[in-house]
Design an enzyme around this catalytic site. Sequence first.
Site, mmCIF file in Angstrom:
data_model
loop_
_atom_site.group_PDB
_atom_site.id
_atom_site.type_symbol
_atom_site.label_atom_id
_atom_site.label_comp_id
_atom_site.label_asym_id
_atom_site.label_seq_id
_atom_site.Cartn_x
_atom_site.Cartn_y
_atom_site.Cartn_z
ATOM 1 C CD GLU A 159 43.980 67.796 49.694
ATOM 2 O OE1 GLU A 159 44.406 68.932 49.453
ATOM 3 O OE2 GLU A 159 44.250 67.175 50.743
ATOM 4 N NE ARG A 162 43.062 60.130 56.501
ATOM 5 C CZ ARG A 162 43.428 59.921 57.749
ATOM 6 N NH1 ARG A 162 43.404 58.706 58.264
ATOM 7 N NH2 ARG A 162 43.813 60.919 58.527
ATOM 8 C CG LEU A 261 46.425 45.025 56.171
ATOM 9 C CD1 LEU A 261 47.535 44.242 56.866
ATOM 10 C CD2 LEU A 261 46.175 44.431 54.777
ATOM 11 C CB CYS A 271 38.252 58.743 46.337
ATOM 12 S SG CYS A 271 37.946 60.483 46.636
#
Length: 446
Positions: A159, A162, A261, A271
């Site tokens: 998975e 987010r 960035l 995570c």
Amino acid sequence: MAPKVTVIGTGYLGATHAAAMADLGFEVLGLDVVQEKIDMLSQGRVPMFEPGLEEVLRRNVAGFEGSSGRLRFTTSYAEAAEFGDVHFLCVNTPQRHGEYACDMSYVDSAVESLAPHLTRPALVVGKSTVPVGSAARLAARIAELAPAGDEAQLAWNPEFLREGFAVQDTMHPDRIVVGVTSEWAEELLREVYATPVAEGTPFLVTDLPTAELVKTAANAFLSTKISFINAMAEVCEAADGDVVKLAEAIGHDDRIGKKFLRAGIGFGGGCLPKDIRAFMARAGELGAAEALSFLREIDSINMRRRVHMVELTREAVGGSFLGARVAVLGATFKPDSDDVRDSPALNIAGQIHLQGGQVTVYDPKGMENARALFPTLSYAPTAQEAVRGADVVLHLTEWREFGELDPAQLAETVTHRRILDGRNTLDPQLWRKAGWTYRALGRPNA
Ligand code: UDX
């Protein structure tokens, strides 16, 4: 008949997956060993802040007016095994205490509890992030324990959701990866994911270890990208360069891309930090430690950002935290989430507090979790309250409401107009114009 789906573990991943599967039209039974979670979800309430999730849940959970009624919850493995054709494993795999390796006990216990009840053809589908090799081990365990024998199989389907975008990422994933050992398993998963695949989501079929590795490799790459730009921020600071401009400029190169960035106080959450550590630990066990030794550097660049922010703050208040009032805007590891696990913002707030600073924190959604983790910090109900009397203001999580603050108005309540932008998202001109000393990581001072 469409396969019936169970979702084992109803945390972030599981609650979202269960609601999404029901929304896609499947009959779904969610299982958790924590009764309170099941009670909440059954009442259409989500135990964490995740935009849009409660709506999808209520659209489907049995008992709500107008709901599809396709989603129910239980604490019984026997019931889940009886109900489901496809069982998604969505339990968490935290970092083990005092070690880099990940704690597989929840995954193991889910398999041990479910498999003995599998009396008919069933596909157990692992979604949790696990060390490579776990799927093969669990497949062997299922074969041993399941009365259905060969007809109970395991697949791995990592998975990539987010936090803050969990619903969108689950309903419209950018790719679906399935590690399988039979055509039957592949076909069943194609059926489960028919809707997103019809919408154009790429469906990649691999073996078990590759599917497990896709997840850890993706998170290692993302962490590397963030630490890369943060390393550039360190160099920019030494050379008087501007890392924000630098990131924009290199990002125009398609091969590099602009995303991930954003230089600042680095990555945190449940995570990325633990996944790169578990990945290193696993590579070590496999005799491939050298291949991932660079991740140690990625981790230490990341952790250095937090220390650096504390140092900049100390400098800003004249060299010592004693008696200094520090306002911290943001406690969660990123905006649109109430998650404070390994949050750089809260870690920095805690370090300053431990060094004698008087820290007052405000976060739009993370107050309760932050307070539970750091009860000794002070908390204010609004950003305005948090900055009252402050000697320095730290912007540590880029919530939209912080970008909309009026520097002129805040200027009237602080003791000193000093702001340190740990996320490089505030407009320096705006703050400077209102008389603030604005400093950010990796950017020139004036
Ligand atoms: C991550 C992965 O993105 C996701 O695919 C995986 O399934 C789980 O881990 P998540 O932890 O929800 O998701 O957060 P993410 O949006 O990736 O951000 C992680 C951290 O990196 C945050 O603390 C964020 O503030 C930080 N970050 C992100 C940066 O510091 N700079 C960036 O440019 C991007």
